[in-house]
Design a protein around this motif. Structure first.
Motif, short mmCIF file in Angstrom:
data_model
loop_
_atom_site.label_atom_id
_atom_site.label_comp_id
_atom_site.label_asym_id
_atom_site.label_seq_id
_atom_site.Cartn_x
_atom_site.Cartn_y
_atom_site.Cartn_z
N LEU A 151 0.85 -1.13 0.06
CA LEU A 151 -0.03 -0.11 -0.07
C LEU A 151 0.73 1.12 -0.12
O LEU A 151 1.46 1.34 1.13
N THR A 158 -0.55 7.04 -5.04
CA THR A 158 -1.42 6.29 -4.17
C THR A 158 -1.72 5.21 -4.93
O THR A 158 -2.29 5.13 -6.01
N ILE A 160 -2.30 0.32 -4.81
CA ILE A 160 -1.89 -0.74 -4.39
C ILE A 160 -1.19 -1.69 -5.23
O ILE A 160 -1.70 -1.90 -6.45
N LEU A 266 -7.95 3.65 2.02
CA LEU A 266 -6.66 3.07 1.81
C LEU A 266 -6.66 1.76 2.64
O LEU A 266 -6.39 0.74 1.73
N ALA A 270 -6.92 -1.93 0.41
CA ALA A 270 -5.65 -2.52 0.50
C ALA A 270 -6.03 -4.04 1.03
O ALA A 270 -5.72 -5.24 0.71
N ILE A 282 0.52 -7.39 3.67
CA ILE A 282 0.49 -5.90 3.09
C ILE A 282 1.81 -5.22 3.90
O ILE A 282 1.69 -5.15 4.84
#
Ligand code: KG4
Ligand code: ZN
Length: 349
Positions: A151, A158, A160, A266, A270, A282
């Motif tokens: 992430l 920004t 993923i 976010l 994610a 992650i």
């Protein structure tokens, strides 16, 4: 033999060794940063921030950033070498951010790195800033291995990312407009808070309540993309409407409500990406990754979903050169070619 031919031979030798020193340089925005690494191990990580210089302008002024990189870089290199207790003669490769970022600022690091590498007769390797942010996770977490989900939330990006290896990175979702950090900075400005806005919003949010409505973009869509411009506009409209009605806003509540939604989307995307891709890990990256609310809630959601969350220390989330050095280590090990003296700065990658 040309400089590039010599560099290719030298980098081939480095691939087989585990004891070489990397000098890494990062100058893509308003931090002049230099790190020394032995393979992946960080021996020193010096950062000279220009935040105080740019604060009075409410944001980074590119030309001023470039000039200050020029003034500072030589000293930071010396400080990094001293702290690592090595000399320039010990360095075997130079890594430098060549993009993305402010063109003039990048050029200072790239020109300095090329001159130094040529003078020392050692290879140079240009590194993508984003790969640096991703690789920062390897510094603090020695057990982390490819593949993992990342992430990434910074001032300019920004996304993923499905990180299969250093070379192979698939974008699972990204912002369609503003980056998360950019939204933090713009909302802070609307609230009259100084640059950089992220840490200021975080401070204000701690004293506020999540009681102002914030919209979520793409709520009913299947994709995992982000949009921060609507959220930013919602804050601006709220502040203007309240002013028009002659009512005071509570900046703490606005900051808290904005932050809750900004980090909430976010985290939700994610976790959803990890579930869809059966990912077990992650890793967090980028300046917004320094946000405590994001870190705490991501860890909590990770626990609930049985997903391991890797968090680099805050100083490795924001811009630094150690991350560029570690990225160079993986680039070397995965067979990347050295850059030539024609390596150029690129604002967009
Ligand atoms: O990764 P970074 O240092 O530089 C870029 O590559 O863009 O990220 C800078 C961004 C800025 O927008 C800044 O406001 C944001 O990261 N940031 C934060 C925090 N610390 C820095 N955003 C939210 N909370 C923070 N604590
Ligand atoms: Zn960055």
């Amino acid at each position: 033999m040309t400089y590039l031919e010599i560099s290719k031979e030298k980098i081939e030798q480095l691939r087989t060794r585990d004891d070489f020193l990397i000098l890494a340089i990062e100058s893509s925005c308003d931090e002049t940063a230099v790190a020394i690494l032995r393979n992946k191990e960080v021996l020193s990580n010096k950062i000279s921030s220009q935040i105080e210089i740019h604060k009075r302008f409410g944001g980074v002024v590119p030309e001023i950033a470039s000039r200050n990189h020029i003034l500072t870089i030589d000293n930071i290199v010396k400080e990094a070498l001293d702290e690592a207790k090595v000399t320039l003669a010990d360095i075997e490769i130079i890594a430098v951010t060549y993009g993305a970022g402010l063109l003039g600022a990048l050029l200072v690091g790239v020109a300095y790195a090329k001159s130094l590498a040529f003078a020392l007769g050692i290879p140079i390797i240009g590194i993508d800033h984003i790969k640096g942010h991703i690789c920062a996770n390897f510094i603090s977490n020695e057990t982390l291995e490819f593949p993992f989900l990342c992430l990434l939330a910074s001032g300019g990006h920004t996304a993923i990312l499905n990180v299969q290896s250093y070379k192979e990175i698939e974008t699972l979702g990204c912002t369609c407009d503003d980056a998360a950090g950019e939204a933090f900075d713009k909302v802070a400005r609307v609230l009259g808070l100084p640059y950089p806005g992220g840490p200021e919003i975080e401070k204000y949010a701690k004293q506020g309540k999540n009681n102002v409505f914030m919209p979520r973009a793409f709520k009913n869509e299947k994709h995992l993309n982000f949009s921060y411009s609507g959220l930013k506009t919602a804050v601006i409209n709220y502040v203007h409407n309240m002013k028009a009605k002659g009512q005071d806003i509570n900046p703490y509540d606005v900051a808290c409500s904005f932050q809750t939604e900004a980090v909430g989307v976010l985290i939700d995307n994610a976790i959803e990406a990890a579930k869809r891709n059966n990912a077990k890990v992650i890793a967090l990256a980028g300046g917004v990754g320094a946000n405590s609310a994001l870190r705490e809630r991501l860890v909590q959601k990770g626990k609930e979903s049985n997903i391991e969350i890797v968090l680099p220390p805050k100083v490795l989330c924001t811009d630094n050169a150690a991350m560029i050095g570690v990225a160079a280590y993986f680039a070397i090990k995965e067979g990347a070619d050295p850059s030539g003296l024609d390596l150029d700065a690129k604002a967009n990658l």
